[in-house]
Design an enzyme around this catalytic site. Structure first.
Site, mmCIF file in Angstrom:
data_model
loop_
_atom_site.group_PDB
_atom_site.id
_atom_site.type_symbol
_atom_site.label_atom_id
_atom_site.label_comp_id
_atom_site.label_asym_id
_atom_site.label_seq_id
_atom_site.Cartn_x
_atom_site.Cartn_y
_atom_site.Cartn_z
ATOM 1 N N TRP A 1 0.649 -1.550 -0.331
ATOM 2 C CA TRP A 1 0.000 0.214 -0.062
ATOM 3 C C TRP A 1 1.214 1.172 0.352
ATOM 4 O O TRP A 1 0.172 2.312 -0.141
ATOM 5 C CB TRP A 1 -0.542 0.053 1.708
ATOM 6 C CG TRP A 1 -0.494 0.666 1.997
ATOM 7 C CD1 TRP A 1 0.494 -0.455 3.021
ATOM 8 C CD2 TRP A 1 0.034 0.837 3.310
ATOM 9 N NE1 TRP A 1 0.729 0.156 4.745
ATOM 10 C CE2 TRP A 1 -0.079 1.417 4.836
ATOM 11 C CE3 TRP A 1 -1.529 2.524 3.451
ATOM 12 C CZ2 TRP A 1 0.244 2.293 5.514
ATOM 13 C CZ3 TRP A 1 -1.647 3.278 4.484
ATOM 14 C CH2 TRP A 1 -0.542 3.456 5.695
ATOM 15 N N ASP A 2 2.170 1.332 0.399
ATOM 16 C CA ASP A 2 2.975 2.173 0.200
ATOM 17 C C ASP A 2 3.423 2.864 -0.832
ATOM 18 O O ASP A 2 3.139 4.227 -0.634
ATOM 19 C CB ASP A 2 4.191 1.691 0.715
ATOM 20 C CG ASP A 2 5.015 0.381 1.530
ATOM 21 O OD1 ASP A 2 4.085 0.390 2.031
ATOM 22 O OD2 ASP A 2 5.778 0.715 2.066
ATOM 23 N N GLU B 1 0.827 -1.688 12.908
ATOM 24 C CA GLU B 1 0.625 -3.301 12.992
ATOM 25 C C GLU B 1 0.897 -3.575 14.062
ATOM 26 O O GLU B 1 1.011 -4.672 14.628
ATOM 27 C CB GLU B 1 2.240 -3.861 11.641
ATOM 28 C CG GLU B 1 1.062 -3.585 10.498
ATOM 29 C CD GLU B 1 2.594 -3.746 9.341
ATOM 30 O OE1 GLU B 1 3.324 -4.212 9.629
ATOM 31 O OE2 GLU B 1 2.194 -3.851 8.255
ATOM 32 N N LYS C 1 3.438 1.852 16.402
ATOM 33 C CA LYS C 1 4.862 1.754 15.232
ATOM 34 C C LYS C 1 4.220 3.030 14.628
ATOM 35 O O LYS C 1 5.354 3.395 14.087
ATOM 36 C CB LYS C 1 3.748 0.376 14.606
ATOM 37 C CG LYS C 1 5.280 -0.217 13.710
ATOM 38 C CD LYS C 1 5.185 -1.442 13.044
ATOM 39 C CE LYS C 1 6.058 -2.073 11.478
ATOM 40 N NZ LYS C 1 5.724 -2.784 11.383
ATOM 41 N N GLN C 2 3.880 3.466 14.226
ATOM 42 C CA GLN C 2 3.140 4.370 12.859
ATOM 43 C C GLN C 2 2.120 5.161 12.967
ATOM 44 O O GLN C 2 1.459 4.276 13.306
ATOM 45 C CB GLN C 2 3.578 3.589 11.275
ATOM 46 C CG GLN C 2 2.769 2.683 10.969
ATOM 47 C CD GLN C 2 2.686 1.999 9.521
ATOM 48 O OE1 GLN C 2 3.363 0.545 10.075
ATOM 49 N NE2 GLN C 2 2.586 1.754 8.549
HETATM 50 C C1 BGC Z 1 4.893 -1.269 8.110
HETATM 51 C C2 BGC Z 1 3.523 -0.925 6.308
HETATM 52 C C3 BGC Z 1 4.376 -1.117 4.866
HETATM 53 C C4 BGC Z 1 5.907 -2.224 4.956
HETATM 54 C C5 BGC Z 1 6.249 -2.179 3.791
HETATM 55 C C6 BGC Z 1 5.691 -2.444 7.503
HETATM 56 O O1 BGC Z 1 6.672 -2.397 8.340
HETATM 57 O O2 BGC Z 1 4.161 -1.151 8.644
HETATM 58 O O3 BGC Z 1 2.868 0.004 6.761
HETATM 59 O O4 BGC Z 1 3.559 -1.396 3.971
HETATM 60 O O5 BGC Z 1 6.517 -1.943 6.109
HETATM 61 O O6 BGC Z 1 7.400 -0.849 4.266
#
Ligand code: BGC
Length: 768
Positions: free
Chosen positions: A361-362, A492, A605-606
């Site tokens: 999804w990035d 996550e 996490k984000q």
């Molecule tokens: C992130 C995801 C991302 C993936 C690839 C993961 O660490 O939590 O949001 O899509 O890395 O960059």
């Protein structure tokens, strides 16, 4: 990390420079100095032998191996394989020998080592003096690039000077197909070598990926000069299993210089018929070597100059920030050029194996704004078309999970449209990715004004996404609202939660946007509308009211006493601790804590709620944004590279300049300063789009409001000047910001209005 601390790589506005060789940092530097040209990429492995730790990495866009899934407990719905971009044959190799000794920087004494990634001109250069055990010394200078113009060509100029000896000097340029992926699940080989051979004086190697059957041909041509002239070298072809090379020998005296020009063409069966690969590879190689190294290089440099005209960001007063942003832009532009709708952008681009080189999804959430604003529109459009072409797969993927009637769930990770990810809490639950895909369609149309995209492609995708959300929500009698249960949001560090605010928001917004888009296409493109009705079997009377009911009655968790949106139900039951309370030696927590402990903790996490706030910022007052930022930022560990950029933009939005700057450095120099101690695995390519956003949307305060460019800049104290270029609705604007004034120049397109600090003004070549 403190910004004033000494950096390992020298600060330079246009280059990344390493002085002195440190084998402990070699894999890190191999990532940092990577090159690419959209078609292929190459880590900064040495041309000559290196027996120390190294991650050999050559990658060709779209050429992957379906690596059999590796999982503990199988769950229905898991994919059979994980697509991995195959580490391709090594085309850069040149072994260097003097009599019985082979050049190997792990064995020799290395002096005056210098490596430079020149971002302005797109090349890698390395020089050093190596002393062999015998005391013999050679001075090496190597320059290479992957042509942005002839994108199937890589070229190397490799010079060897005998410093202090008389003897034999032998160079063996080669192509070696004996290559493995370090991340292979079962240590399987991904390639079979089909053929090695010679066509006159050109060597070639043809290989085929197992299972997918992609074929690749690499062909090599060499030119050698001795003290600037052609000389009678002894040359002998060399062939071993999966290896083809040319042995070049001469006797040298102190001061003699041998320069080898190595040209390699890299063709694959995605772009050519398999049976023609060798012949075409030789043709393309002939054309390239005729242009000579200097000719190829100068057209390559010209391409970069043109590219920088529209994509460069100038920051005056802060060389570390300047270098950081250029590094990000350079990497983005060498990873994806938008020429091929079958390609996308993996989180590590061409710089490492992690994440398999597949699409996440990035792309939609972090990269679309960059390409939309700095490149012609076809570049971002091809990223959207990539998903459009995968719609059938996304529908099948949803069917596999029990959905029906044309509902689509796009994969969490994919190469060709099929799901590759295999952890239930992400594969089945991180469904917010569907929201990002809808939002990217909206952004594209809002940015370009191309409503025909909606009719031609976008609407079909939106209908399938809305059908998914309709089936994925359920009505809660208790709440008297629609709820979405069992999901993982962008954060996550929480799995299987109910009513993740971000996911609910994206779902409801998609349903509304689809409903509005259906009416729009019905009115503006009636003929196409009829085709879509037929193709999707849309039941207007039954489906649209159901979607409306959902978006009007979606449940959004709130923390009423703080007036903030709650990340998910139950979040406040957790022990409320702040990131500052985590001992330094326990960070990053994902490398120190058990997964169980992470899941039960409050730490994020984000960006999650804040990610949603940025998407729908216009709906919220500054106070609302501030309250949410103040609540979530102290709880966020930013252990995804995708996080600091979003926080930085919002910090700017609420006037937290220092915080915004701190977060900005973290995103822009994430790899150069190796904040997360993992750059050896590859660069964080997708978060680089976030870095761009944090400068342009953050410090530049740029927004696209109802077809108009709007700016409310807020420069960090150190920055004397910021300038960037924006392609928007057929116009090109150059924006220059100092602490005294904001200047918007219209470089292309008709005069228009722009908004600066809340005032709407006419834009020709304007000072404000
Ligand atoms: C992130 C995801 C991302 C993936 C690839 C993961 O660490 O939590 O949001 O899509 O890395 O960059």
């Amino acid at each position: 990390m403190n910004n004033t601390m000494k950096k390992y790589y020298k600060i330079d506005e246009w280059s990344v420079i390493e002085e002195g060789f440190d084998p402990r940092r070699h894999e890190e530097s191999e990532s940092i100095f990577s090159l690419g040209n959209g078609h292929m990429g190459q880590r900064a492995n040495f041309e000559e032998k290196y027996s120390g730790d190294t991650l050999q990495g050559t990658y060709i866009a779209g050429i992957y191996y379906p690596d059999k899934t590796r999982v503990g407990w199988w769950k229905n719905g898991y994919p059979e394989y994980f697509a991995k971009v195959a580490n391709a044959p090594n085309w850069i190799g040149i072994s260097v020998k003097t009599d019985n000794e082979e050049l190997d920087l792990n064995e020799c004494v290395v002096d005056e080592f210098r490596r430079e990634l020149n971002m302005k001109q797109g090349y890698l250069e390395r020089s050093f003096i190596a002393r062999f055990k015998s005391g013999r010394q050679v001075k090496i200078n190597a320059r290479r690039f992957l042509s942005m113009v002839e994108n199937e060509i890589g070229a190397i100029r490799y010079s060897v000077k005998a410093v202090n000896f008389t003897g034999t000097l032998e160079l063996i340029p080669y192509i070696d197909g004996n290559i493995f992926n370090r991340d292979a699940n079962y240590d399987e080989r991904f390639w079979d070598i089909l053929e090695t051979g010679w066509n006159k004086d050109k060597a070639y190697l043809k290989a085929k990926i197992r299972k997918t059957g992609f074929e690749v041909c690499m062909a090599m041509d060499c030119d050698v000069k001795f003290n600037g002239t052609d000389d009678s070298f002894k040359m002998a072809p060399m062939e071993k299993q999966g290896f083809i090379g040319l042995q070049i020998k001469n006797t040298v005296n102190p001061g003699d210089e041998v320069v080898l020009y190595k040209y390699v063409s890299v063709l694959n069966s995605l772009n050519h018929k398999p049976g023609t690969l060798i012949e075409k590879g030789i043709q393309i190689l002939n054309k390239a070597s005729k242009k000579t190294f200097d000719g190829l290089f100068s057209e390559h440099v010209h391409h970069w100059e043109e590219n920088w005209l529209n994509s460069d960001i100038i920051i005056k007063g802060d060389p570390a920030a300047q270098q950081g942003i250029r590094f990000n832009i350079f990497q983005l532009n060498q990873t994806y050029t938008g020429k091929d709708e079958r390609l996308n952008i993996g989180p590590k681009g061409f710089t490492g194996e992690k994440y398999g080189g597949s699409t996440y999804w990035d792309t939609e959430a972090f990269l679309i704004p960059f390409y939309l604003s700095t490149e012609p529109t076809y570049v971002a459009r091809n990223l959207l078309i990539y998903r459009y072409k995968h719609l059938e797969h996304a529908i099948k993927n949803a069917e596999k999970l029990g959905f029906n009637h044309g509902a689509a769930l796009f994969p969490m990770v994919t190469m060709n449209g099929e799901e590759c990810h295999n952890e239930w809490e992400i594969t089945f639950e991180e469904i917010h990715r569907n929201g990002a895909i809808a939002y990217a369609i909206y952004s594209y149309i809002n940015h370009t004004g191309e409503t025909e995209y909606l009719a031609e492609y976008g609407l079909e995708v939106l209908i399938a996404l809305s059908r998914f959300w309709r089936q994925r929500v359920n009505w809660s009698d208790v709440k008297g609202k629609y709820v979405i249960l069992g999901v993982t949001g962008p954060n996550e560090y929480e799995n299987n939660v109910n009513n993740n605010w971000y996911t609910n928001k994206m779902a409801a917004w998609t349903l509304k946007y689809t409903t509005d888009s259906i009416d729009f296409v019905m009115n503006e493109y009636p003929k196409r509308y009829q085709q879509i009705l037929k193709k999707t079997k849309l039941q207007y009377e039954a489906e649209i009211p159901a979607w409306k009911d959902i978006f009007n009655n979606m449940y959004y968790p709130m923390l009423e006493e703080r007036a903030v949106f709650l990340q998910q139900e139950g979040y406040m039951d957790k022990e409320q601790r702040m990131v500052t309370e985590i001992p330094r030696e326990e960070r990053p927590i994902n490398q120190h804590w058990s997964w169980d402990r992470i899941l039960r903790s409050v730490f994020i996490k984000q960006a999650d709620v804040l990610q949603g706030i940025l998407c729908f910022e216009h709906e919220y007052s500054t106070d609302t944004i501030r309250r949410n930022f103040d609540f979530y930022e102290p709880r966020t560990v930013h252990e995804s590279s995708l996080s600091p950029c979003i926080h930085s933009i919002l910090a700017n939005r609420i006037g937290e300049a220092e915080k915004a700057y701190e977060l900005y450095l973290r995103t822009s120099r994430l790899d150069l300063d190796d904040y997360n101690h993992e750059v050896s695995e590859g660069l964080h390519i997708t978060s680089m789009g976030g870095t761009w956003m944090s400068v342009v949307l953050g410090f530049g305060g740029l927004r696209f409001k109802d077809g108009m460019l709007s700016l409310s800049p807020n420069l960090p104290k150190k920055w004397k000047y910021l300038s960037f270029t924006i392609n928007f609705r057929g116009r090109i604007f150059r924006i220059g910001i100092s602490d005294k004034e904001t200047e918007v120049r219209l470089l292309k397109g008709d005069p228009c209005k722009v908004e600066i600090n809340g005032n709407v003004v006419n834009c020709h070549q304007l000072k404000y």
